[in-house]
Design a protein around this motif. Structure first.
Motif, PDB file in Angstrom:
ATOM      1  N   LEU A 101       0.832  -1.215   0.000  1.00  0.00           N
ATOM      2  CA  LEU A 101       0.000   0.000   0.000  1.00  0.00           C
ATOM      3  C   LEU A 101       0.861   1.257   0.000  1.00  0.00           C
ATOM      4  O   LEU A 101       0.583   2.201  -0.758  1.00  0.00           O
ATOM      5  N   THR A 102       1.905   1.294   0.835  1.00  0.00           N
ATOM      6  CA  THR A 102       2.771   2.485   0.874  1.00  0.00           C
ATOM      7  C   THR A 102       3.468   2.689  -0.467  1.00  0.00           C
ATOM      8  O   THR A 102       3.558   3.818  -0.961  1.00  0.00           O
ATOM      9  N   ILE A 103       3.936   1.601  -1.065  1.00  0.00           N
ATOM     10  CA  ILE A 103       4.601   1.690  -2.365  1.00  0.00           C
ATOM     11  C   ILE A 103       3.615   2.161  -3.431  1.00  0.00           C
ATOM     12  O   ILE A 103       3.940   2.994  -4.287  1.00  0.00           O
ATOM     13  N   SER A 104       2.387   1.644  -3.365  1.00  0.00           N
ATOM     14  CA  SER A 104       1.357   2.019  -4.330  1.00  0.00           C
ATOM     15  C   SER A 104       1.026   3.506  -4.244  1.00  0.00           C
ATOM     16  O   SER A 104       0.911   4.199  -5.263  1.00  0.00           O
ATOM     17  N   LYS A 105       0.893   4.009  -3.021  1.00  0.00           N
ATOM     18  CA  LYS A 105       0.537   5.417  -2.827  1.00  0.00           C
ATOM     19  C   LYS A 105       1.645   6.339  -3.321  1.00  0.00           C
ATOM     20  O   LYS A 105       1.394   7.343  -4.000  1.00  0.00           O
ATOM     21  N   ILE A 106       2.891   6.013  -2.963  1.00  0.00           N
ATOM     22  CA  ILE A 106       4.013   6.858  -3.399  1.00  0.00           C
ATOM     23  C   ILE A 106       4.201   6.744  -4.911  1.00  0.00           C
ATOM     24  O   ILE A 106       4.460   7.727  -5.596  1.00  0.00           O
ATOM     25  N   GLY A 107       4.052   5.498  -5.423  1.00  0.00           N
ATOM     26  CA  GLY A 107       4.187   5.296  -6.862  1.00  0.00           C
ATOM     27  C   GLY A 107       3.123   6.053  -7.643  1.00  0.00           C
ATOM     28  O   GLY A 107       3.400   6.603  -8.719  1.00  0.00           O
ATOM     29  N   ASP A 108       1.914   6.114  -7.109  1.00  0.00           N
ATOM     30  CA  ASP A 108       0.828   6.839  -7.776  1.00  0.00           C
ATOM     31  C   ASP A 108       1.086   8.334  -7.758  1.00  0.00           C
ATOM     32  O   ASP A 108       0.679   9.052  -8.674  1.00  0.00           O
ATOM     33  N   TRP A 109       1.772   8.782  -6.727  1.00  0.00           N
ATOM     34  CA  TRP A 109       2.132  10.208  -6.654  1.00  0.00           C
ATOM     35  C   TRP A 109       3.175  10.541  -7.711  1.00  0.00           C
ATOM     36  O   TRP A 109       3.113  11.585  -8.362  1.00  0.00           O
ATOM     37  N   LEU A 110       4.147   9.620  -7.901  1.00  0.00           N
ATOM     38  CA  LEU A 110       5.196   9.833  -8.890  1.00  0.00           C
ATOM     39  C   LEU A 110       4.668   9.675 -10.311  1.00  0.00           C
ATOM     40  O   LEU A 110       4.975  10.484 -11.197  1.00  0.00           O
ATOM     41  N   LEU A 166       7.252   0.367 -12.040  1.00  0.00           N
ATOM     42  CA  LEU A 166       6.992   1.793 -12.201  1.00  0.00           C
ATOM     43  C   LEU A 166       7.877   2.436 -13.259  1.00  0.00           C
ATOM     44  O   LEU A 166       7.726   3.622 -13.566  1.00  0.00           O
ATOM     45  N   ASP A 167       8.833   1.642 -13.779  1.00  0.00           N
ATOM     46  CA  ASP A 167       9.747   2.138 -14.802  1.00  0.00           C
ATOM     47  C   ASP A 167      10.485   3.388 -14.315  1.00  0.00           C
ATOM     48  O   ASP A 167      10.468   4.445 -14.955  1.00  0.00           O
ATOM     49  N   ILE A 168      11.139   3.237 -13.142  1.00  0.00           N
ATOM     50  CA  ILE A 168      11.892   4.340 -12.548  1.00  0.00           C
ATOM     51  C   ILE A 168      13.313   3.866 -12.262  1.00  0.00           C
ATOM     52  O   ILE A 168      13.639   2.699 -12.444  1.00  0.00           O
ATOM     53  N   THR A 169      14.161   4.775 -11.800  1.00  0.00           N
ATOM     54  CA  THR A 169      15.551   4.414 -11.524  1.00  0.00           C
ATOM     55  C   THR A 169      15.637   3.579 -10.246  1.00  0.00           C
ATOM     56  O   THR A 169      14.715   3.585  -9.412  1.00  0.00           O
ATOM     57  N   THR A 170      16.764   2.884 -10.089  1.00  0.00           N
ATOM     58  CA  THR A 170      16.970   2.057  -8.900  1.00  0.00           C
ATOM     59  C   THR A 170      16.976   2.905  -7.638  1.00  0.00           C
ATOM     60  O   THR A 170      16.461   2.492  -6.595  1.00  0.00           O
ATOM     61  N   VAL A 171      17.550   4.094  -7.730  1.00  0.00           N
ATOM     62  CA  VAL A 171      17.620   4.992  -6.561  1.00  0.00           C
ATOM     63  C   VAL A 171      16.215   5.385  -6.103  1.00  0.00           C
ATOM     64  O   VAL A 171      15.908   5.352  -4.904  1.00  0.00           O
ATOM     65  N   TRP A 172      15.361   5.745  -7.059  1.00  0.00           N
ATOM     66  CA  TRP A 172      13.985   6.105  -6.717  1.00  0.00           C
ATOM     67  C   TRP A 172      13.239   4.907  -6.141  1.00  0.00           C
ATOM     68  O   TRP A 172      12.501   5.026  -5.146  1.00  0.00           O
ATOM     69  N   ALA A 173      13.432   3.748  -6.756  1.00  0.00           N
ATOM     70  CA  ALA A 173      12.756   2.543  -6.278  1.00  0.00           C
ATOM     71  C   ALA A 173      13.193   2.209  -4.854  1.00  0.00           C
ATOM     72  O   ALA A 173      12.359   1.867  -4.006  1.00  0.00           O
ATOM     73  N   ALA A 174      14.490   2.319  -4.588  1.00  0.00           N
ATOM     74  CA  ALA A 174      15.002   2.044  -3.243  1.00  0.00           C
ATOM     75  C   ALA A 174      14.426   3.033  -2.229  1.00  0.00           C
ATOM     76  O   ALA A 174      14.060   2.648  -1.104  1.00  0.00           O
ATOM     77  N   SER A 175      14.341   4.289  -2.624  1.00  0.00           N
ATOM     78  CA  SER A 175      13.803   5.315  -1.722  1.00  0.00           C
ATOM     79  C   SER A 175      12.349   5.025  -1.361  1.00  0.00           C
ATOM     80  O   SER A 175      11.937   5.151  -0.201  1.00  0.00           O
ATOM     81  N   ILE A 176      11.559   4.613  -2.376  1.00  0.00           N
ATOM     82  CA  ILE A 176      10.151   4.295  -2.139  1.00  0.00           C
ATOM     83  C   ILE A 176      10.013   3.105  -1.207  1.00  0.00           C
ATOM     84  O   ILE A 176       9.216   3.114  -0.252  1.00  0.00           O
TER      85      ILE A 176
END
Length: 202
Positions: A101-110, A166-176
């Motif tokens: 859920l937390t990943i989904s919410k942040i991912g939806d924001w991005l 989410l097709d994002i960078t590893t750094v962004w994915a790790a942060s999320i």
């Protein structure tokens, strides 16, 4: 482009026999190996949903098994043992849904409307594959280290799943992913303290 059935077969999902042990075994291996293509291309189907959910259930049972032996060594009574193991298993399952859920919410924001919560449940469920090995925490003197190592392994798997999904960078994915991970570790630690407290009281 592969058909949905061909895609399932190529990733280790046996379409003709949904209960195939070989299918689950191949899925487990691909999940453990952090195969980026596997996490990116896992389709949202009843088969993959069930396998992902089964993997999380196995992770919860494996974690509870490790706790059960420790509780038995400490001579926990049967009622305490049952309650403690229920809490243990539920905490793993709840952690899975909370983290997703937390990943989904942040991912939806991005990336609004890019990946739905239900779609993330599958790859993140697969990312719980290392937790299936939690019974190894029974090894004397190495239990805590193994538990931490498996948690980090799952974290890396979730990072891969989120990066691909989410097709994002590893750094962004790790942060999320690191938003929810510490909270889950704290919750599991609190459950272990609660278990010890129950044994001490009863």
């Amino acid at each position: 482009m592969l058909s949905s059935c061909q895609q399932l077969r190529s990733q280790g999902f046996n379409v003709s026999d949904q209960k195939s042990k070989g299918s689950f075994g191949k899925t487990l291996w691909k999940a453990l190996s952090l195969d980026a293509n596997f996490y990116e291309n896992a389709p949202n189907t009843p088969i993959t949903n069930r396998i992902a959910r089964t993997m999380v259930i196995f992770a919860a049972v494996s974690h509870a098994l490790g706790s059960a032996v420790i509780l038995l060594i400490n001579r926990a009574s049967l009622p305490v043992l049952v309650v403690a193991l229920l809490i243990d298993g539920i905490s793993v399952m709840a952690g899975y849904y909370f983290w997703t859920l937390t990943i989904s919410k942040i991912g939806d924001w991005l990336k609004p409307n890019h990946v739905a919560f239900g779609d993330l449940l599958i790859p993140i469920g697969f990312a719980y594959a290392p937790q299936v090995l939690n019974f190894l925490t029974l090894i004397p003197l190495l239990g805590r280290g193994i538990e931490l190592g498996l948690s980090v392994w799952s974290l890396l798997a979730v990072i891969v799943a989120v990066r691909q999904g989410l097709d994002i960078t590893t750094v962004w994915a790790a942060s999320i992913c690191l938003v929810g991970w510490p909270l889950i570790q704290i919750a599991i630690g609190s459950v272990q303290v609660l278990q010890q407290d129950l044994v001490g009281r009863f």
